[in-house]
Design an enzyme around this catalytic site. Structure first.
Site, PDB file in Angstrom:
ATOM      1  N   HIS A 291     -22.699  12.956  -7.391  1.00  0.00           N
ATOM      2  CA  HIS A 291     -21.662  13.911  -7.808  1.00  0.00           C
ATOM      3  C   HIS A 291     -21.915  15.289  -7.214  1.00  0.00           C
ATOM      4  CE1 HIS A 291     -20.664  10.862 -10.981  1.00  0.00           C
ATOM      5  NE2 HIS A 291     -19.471  11.234 -10.564  1.00  0.00           N
TER       6      HIS A 291
ATOM      7  N   ASP B 127     -14.892  17.447  -9.964  1.00  0.00           N
ATOM      8  CA  ASP B 127     -16.223  17.181 -10.543  1.00  0.00           C
ATOM      9  C   ASP B 127     -17.117  18.419 -10.512  1.00  0.00           C
ATOM     10  OD1 ASP B 127     -16.652  13.656  -9.687  1.00  0.00           O
ATOM     11  OD2 ASP B 127     -16.313  14.626 -11.620  1.00  0.00           O
TER      12      ASP B 127
END
Ligand SMILES: Cc1nc2ccc(C(=O)NCC(C)C)cc2n2c(-c3cc(OC(C)(C)C)ccc3Cl)nnc12
Ligand SMILES: [Mg+2]
Length: 344
Positions: free
Chosen positions: A81, A124
């Site tokens: 991420h 994200d």
């Protein structure tokens, strides 16, 4: 922890010649993760230009430059991420908008197309490499803030996104009229909160109904479903690439999962098998993930947009590779390590 970018970096990016997006870059086979990190901001600007969004929404170059650099800085150095993930998700949104032409066909308004692209960049932001349930169990600051609303991490990604828009010289929507600006913030909220896996699982039924009843482009709700469907397809797009590439990404996801599992063990709680490096068998878990999440999502996309069916073929080839891998690696290595597929 703060997000800051230097004025000279903004200026240099705003003044760089727009890189020409060649044929490979614009095809579904292209693997954006291989692009060197420092070349990605200029390519994001080029994607906005190529889709005509910069001029359509009168987005100032230096403002877009600063917003992109701030977003890039807003991601942490994690196995999965990270900014590379955000960039690859954004690249796939570019491919959908350019190749499936939803805006030209009226499937999405130009405002919705812009919302999708910008949401991918930010979706994200400031991820910590752990799940919502981890936040709640560990009673983190983010859980304190957002657990009542559910979607703990996604609420944080959203607030970080708004924070960028509210930062001086970063509001790429500054030239939108009042009504469009309000709609834009609403769309970004829907899209980013929709990236919560739990939310996605709860509306898969509605996607399938959309396929049955047929997509009505004048139905706001249908267009909203299409937006969150596109966003999830972008979020999962690494799985639609050639086998060695999609496998490489899967390994990064498990690196992050196993780190969370290690943290849970240190706290004395037992991680789920998917996050336990002693128990997980990646091929088996990947087959479940493709079966339960990836294939159903792309099948809806393929039913709504014929040109996307080619992606399902690649997903099915990758599925077959994971099946072969799971047969070869069902027994774990003697020392109990995780079976990493060496299949090419
Ligand atoms: C290669 C790959 N394997 C994965 C294996 C398992 C899972 C997982 O969460 N399983 C939990 C059970 C309950 C189903 C996710 C995986 N995953 C994702 C991903 C997708 C997400 O959510 C959306 C995008 C809305 C679907 C959210 C977070 C992540 Cl990391 N991205 N790539 C992967
Ligand atoms: Mg997410």
């Amino acid at each position: 922890y703060h997000m800051e970018v230097r004025a000279e970096d903004i200026l240099r990016l705003a003044q760089t010649a727009v890189p020409a997006l060649n044929e490979q870059f614009c095809s579904f086979e292209f693997f954006p993760r291989d692009i060197p990190d420092d070349e990605t901001p200029a390519l994001v600007l080029a994607m906005f230009d190529d889709l005509g969004l910069t001029q359509r929404w009168r987005i100032r170059r230096d403002v877009l430059a600063k917003a992109v650099l701030l977003a890039k800085k807003g991601y942490r150095d994690l196995p999965y991420h990270n900014w590379t993930h955000a960039f690859s998700v954004t690249h796939f949104a570019f491919l959908l908008l350019k190749n499936l032409k939803p805006m030209e066909l009226g499937y999405l308004t130009e405002l919705e197309g812009l919302a999708l692209l910008f949401s991918c960049i930010c979706h994200d932001l400031d991820h910590r490499g752990t799940t919502n349930s981890f936040q709640v169990k560990a009673d983190t600051v983010l859980a304190e803030l957002y657990s009542s609303a559910g979607s703990v991490m996604e609420m944080h990604h959203l607030t970080q996104t708004i924070r960028i828009l509210n930062t001086d010289g970063c509001n790429i929507f500054q030239n939108l009229i009042e009504e469009e600006y309000k709609q834009m913030l609403c769309l970004i909220k829907e899209i980013i909160l929709g990236t919560d896996l739990a939310k996605h699982l709860s509306i898969v039924e509605e996607y399938n109904q959309l396929v049955t009843t047929g997509f009505d482009k004048d139905n706001d709700y249908h267009r909203k479903l299409l937006l969150t469907l596109f966003m999830t397809c972008c979020d999962l797009s690494d799985q639609t690439k050639a086998w060695p590439l999609s496998k490489k990404t899967a390994v990064l996801v498990y690196e992050e999962f196993f780190t969370q599992g290690d943290q849970e063990k240190e706290k004395g709680s037992k991680p789920i098998e998917m996050m336990d490096r002693e128990k997980a068998c990646i091929p088996k878990l990947q087959l479940q993930f493709l079966d339960d999440i990836v294939l159903p999502t792309y099948k809806v996309l393929g039913s709504l947009m014929g040109e996307a069916r080619v992606l399902i073929d690649i997903l099915q080839r990758n599925y077959a590779c994971w099946q072969k891998a799971s047969e070869i690696f069902t027994s774990r290595w003697p020392e109990g390590g995780v079976s990493i597929c060496i299949l090419e």
